[in-house]
Design a protein around this motif. Structure first.
Motif, PDB file in Angstrom:
ATOM      1  N   UNK A  36      27.303  43.708  40.180  1.00 52.25           N
ATOM      2  CA  UNK A  36      25.930  43.183  40.189  1.00 52.25           C
ATOM      3  C   UNK A  36      25.358  43.054  38.784  1.00 52.25           C
ATOM      4  N   UNK A  37      25.941  43.774  37.822  1.00 50.99           N
ATOM      5  CA  UNK A  37      25.449  43.713  36.451  1.00 50.99           C
ATOM      6  C   UNK A  37      25.794  42.376  35.801  1.00 50.99           C
ATOM      7  N   UNK A  38      27.046  41.949  35.960  1.00 51.14           N
ATOM      8  CA  UNK A  38      27.494  40.728  35.271  1.00 51.14           C
ATOM      9  C   UNK A  38      28.052  39.674  36.214  1.00 51.14           C
ATOM     10  N   UNK A  39      28.178  39.988  37.496  1.00 49.71           N
ATOM     11  CA  UNK A  39      28.780  39.039  38.424  1.00 49.71           C
ATOM     12  C   UNK A  39      27.835  38.497  39.467  1.00 49.71           C
ATOM     13  N   UNK A  40      26.522  38.591  39.211  1.00 50.21           N
ATOM     14  CA  UNK A  40      25.564  38.046  40.173  1.00 50.21           C
ATOM     15  C   UNK A  40      25.736  36.530  40.277  1.00 50.21           C
ATOM     16  N   UNK A  41      25.939  36.059  41.497  1.00 50.10           N
ATOM     17  CA  UNK A  41      26.187  34.629  41.787  1.00 50.10           C
ATOM     18  C   UNK A  41      27.473  34.116  41.139  1.00 50.10           C
ATOM     19  N   UNK A  42      28.431  34.999  40.874  1.00 47.79           N
ATOM     20  CA  UNK A  42      29.680  34.573  40.248  1.00 47.79           C
ATOM     21  C   UNK A  42      30.490  33.662  41.142  1.00 47.79           C
ATOM     22  N   UNK A  43      30.363  33.814  42.459  1.00 48.69           N
ATOM     23  CA  UNK A  43      31.129  32.998  43.405  1.00 48.69           C
ATOM     24  C   UNK A  43      30.294  31.866  43.978  1.00 48.69           C
ATOM     25  N   UNK A  44      29.266  31.439  43.252  1.00 51.07           N
ATOM     26  CA  UNK A  44      28.375  30.382  43.757  1.00 51.07           C
ATOM     27  C   UNK A  44      29.121  29.089  44.011  1.00 51.07           C
ATOM     28  N   UNK A  45      30.097  28.760  43.154  1.00 53.69           N
ATOM     29  CA  UNK A  45      30.857  27.519  43.327  1.00 53.69           C
ATOM     30  C   UNK A  45      31.662  27.531  44.623  1.00 53.69           C
ATOM     31  N   UNK A  46      32.141  28.696  45.037  1.00 59.44           N
ATOM     32  CA  UNK A  46      32.942  28.785  46.259  1.00 59.44           C
ATOM     33  C   UNK A  46      32.081  28.863  47.510  1.00 59.44           C
TER      34      UNK A  46
END
Length: 409
Positions: free
Chosen positions: A220-230
């Protein structure tokens, strides 16, 4: 358990009065003739040189070649010996182990290994800080660090498919995955040690939950919305830790298990403090066991995976027991690297992360039940139990023979 048997026999050989023992996963309590309770606590890890020397001392005492005070002095001398490798060598070996785990243990790509190599120095830093300041949360802090770093490497450094992401965060956690507890828990229960067995199985599940939650928190620190493209949906769904490993074996199993396993095993042996002069036999055992395991998995006419698990550990246990009979080196030193490479605990961590995705109604998530994970542990345990029990009488004879020869010398 085997440890309890050895301790009891040693106490009987030294004629210690009214012995009361309680042996747990990280501690042992002992009292004699109703006297005060002595508590021995240990930390995680194995020092192979000291383990071998202690096992030989125990066998000598059991066969009547030593008295209590002399054995205590020898044991104290064993534990005062320097480790086979310094911290710098151990750190370099851990760096190599984690980097190669991306290929040899989790069947990822060279890009995955490069990403793991970038993150591992930070993991080593966390380990050293925990050791220096005696922080008891090392596995959680390491998982938290990996959870923070993995999205950064994935989003800004390496462009890898989402199905490769689990390889990147599982590899630095390899030594923290409690796979051996899953197997030895079933092993202990089979032989009547219900408390130790049940505690190991429960510990396996809870530790994996801690690792999974620490990864999720770090994410949650650096990966918020990291998988938005998928996912196409911002928010919680695109901020979860990917748990699908659908793109494994990109290079073929022969090169992975025939070539990359060799340096991987060497790094594992350094982590276990096995001297270079003693690596040949356990290395050969681990290499042959793992190669046979994957060869059975890749047969043109497939056989059930649980049978492959059982046969693989039976072969590893048989070869390790043969090595113990020939040299006196405890079989566990050859078995643990095999379990490390198979990484059964990784499935438990992935199951925890998938259950979080299921709670968020992520499409296409198929959570493996804990029953299935337990069955895998039992399959491993059955193969290991059959091998160790089959060789137990011969190994006892070999121990007695070596003890007599050492006493005469």
């Amino acid at each position: 358990s085997d440890t309890e048997d050895i301790v009891w026999k040693a106490c009987e050989a030294m004629s210690l009065p009214s012995v009361h023992l309680e042996i747990g996963m990280r501690s042992m309590q002992a009292s004699f003739a109703g006297g005060p309770v002595h508590l021995l606590q240990v930390s995680r890890g194995i020092d192979a040189d000291k383990l071998v020397a202690t096992a030989k001392l125990a066998s000598s005492v059991i066969h009547g070649h030593g008295e209590a005070r002399a054995a205590s002095r020898v044991l104290q001398h064993i534990f005062q010996q320097r480790a086979s490798y310094g911290r710098g060598v151990q750190a370099l070996a851990f760096q190599g182990l984690c980097s190669l785990a991306a290929i040899a243990a989790f069947m990822g790509t060279y890009e995955d290994a490069a990403g793991v190599a970038m993150m591992t120095p930070f993991v080593i830093l966390v380990q050293e800080l925990c050791k220096r300041y005696k922080i008891q949360l090392e596995p959680c802090l390491v998982a938290l660090t990996v959870g923070i770093l993995t999205p950064l490497v994935w989003r800004y450094v390496l462009e890898v498919p989402t199905c490769n992401v689990p390889v990147m965060y599982l590899s630095p956690l390899l030594i923290y995955l409690p796979g051996s507890q899953l197997i030895y828990g079933a092993y202990e229960i089979q032989f009547g040690s219900l408390v130790n067995g049940a505690s190991q199985l429960a510990s396996c599940a809870v530790r994996c939950m801690f690792l999974g939650m620490a990864l999720l928190l770090g994410w949650q620190v650096s990966g918020h919305n990291a998988a938005l493209a998928e996912t196409g949906t911002a928010g919680a769904v695109s901020s979860l830790v990917p748990a699908s490993m659908s793109c494994m074996f990109p290079y073929g199993w022969r090169i992975i298990f025939g070539v990359w396993n060799i340096p991987m095993l060497i790094f594992a042996f350094i982590g276990l403090n096995i001297p270079l002069r003693s690596m040949l036999l356990p290395g050969l055992i681990g290499y042959l066991s793992l190669f046979l395991y994957i060869a059975l998995s890749m047969l043109p006419v497939p056989i059930p995976s649980l049978i492959v698990d059982c046969i693989g550990l039976f072969v590893a246990g048989t070869l390790a027991s043969l090595g113990e009979f020939m040299t006196g080196t405890p079989s566990v030193l050859s078995i643990i690297p095999v379990l490390l490479m198979l990484a059964p605990g990784s499935h438990v961590v992935l199951s925890v992360l998938e259950s979080v995705q299921q709670e968020q109604d992520v499409d296409g998530v198929n959570v493996e039940s804990f029953k299935g994970l337990m069955m895998q542990g039992v399959a491993y345990a059955i193969g290991l139990v059959l091998a160790l029990q089959m060789w137990k009488p011969l190994n006892r004879y070999g121990v007695a023979r070596r003890s007599m020869g050492l006493h005469r010398y």
